[in-house]
Enzyme design. Sequence first.
Site, PDB file in Angstrom:
ATOM      1  CG  LEU A   1      32.523   4.082  10.966  1.00 47.21           C
ATOM      2  CD1 LEU A   1      34.009   4.259  10.648  1.00 47.21           C
ATOM      3  CD2 LEU A   1      31.839   5.433  11.023  1.00 47.21           C
ATOM      4  CG  ASP A   2      27.246   4.103   5.999  1.00 47.31           C
ATOM      5  OD1 ASP A   2      26.570   3.510   6.849  1.00 47.31           O
ATOM      6  OD2 ASP A   2      26.897   5.153   5.443  1.00 47.31           O
ATOM      7  CE  LYS A   3      31.345  -3.905   1.043  1.00 47.43           C
ATOM      8  NZ  LYS A   3      30.636  -4.955   0.257  1.00 47.43           N
TER       9      LYS A   3
END
Length: 318
Positions: free
Chosen positions: A140-142
Amino acid sequence: MCSKFFLNFLKINCNHVGQRLDNYIFSKIKYIPKCKIYSLIRKGNIRINNKRISYKYRLKINDIIRLPLISLNYKSRNLNLDSLVIDKFIKRIIYEDNYIIVVNKISGISVHYNKKDIFNLIDIYRNLINISFLNLVHRLDKYSSGLLLLSKNRNILVKLCNDFKYKRIIKKYILLVCGKWPINLNKISNYLIKIKKKGYVFNNNCLLNINNKYKFSLTYFKVLKYINNFTLLEAIPITGRFHQIRLHVSNKGYPILFDNIYGNKKLNNSFSFIKKNRLFLHCNYISFFHYYLKKKVKFYSKLDNDLCYILYYIKNNL
């Protein structure tokens, strides 16, 4: 800062059979540049069963890997997490058995190691859970949040990664975009082209003669609610390209709120009074086949409190 020395002969067990040599070394030796690792393999300083081997070599049971003496100053991986941080991350585990862990990821933390961040999610859970193997099944994106799947078993990891590859795992996201999304815009497909150091960008005029630089992307969308001049959407990515959902909505002129790369900076700044370190992008659903339980499982995650507050504020103040 401390000094670390590696002079090891590592024996491969069943948890790492089939893993590529370079990826295995990366997981064992952190904070050393990857180019250095590749150089050591290429020169024969890293060997398997006392033989030179390619970095693409797939590990076999009982292989013996010889690692040379490497000295490097680096930040210790002993995170020394305090009890409040430990409690925070343990509470984000929504399911765990002997094979998988499902985590409700918080925003603002990277899922794996990078040079910019001291902490990352996978290392935190490796410190919290005393097991020999723990790896990410997907990412997942940060600055997004939501459901993240981890594997405790190498064989299960390979099967789940294969399921992702062949679109057998379904993920759903909730996102808030700027503007009123057209009710009949329920599918976006396009080719993305990889630009070095910049991720993917659209190539709207892609010819039929596609080479490996061009990656097909597909996302389905559904309007959940209109809130003043914003739209709460559900997104189901069929492919898993880098920043895919963010690119798809911004390319149509409806960027995700608080997206500092593809978003509306002026609008984002108008919410500066709200403490935020995130995107309004949350993975709220994942379903997949559990190979040990021999059945399909589903997991759900509600919106985080900070996202609920943003919805409340927009509804009542804008």
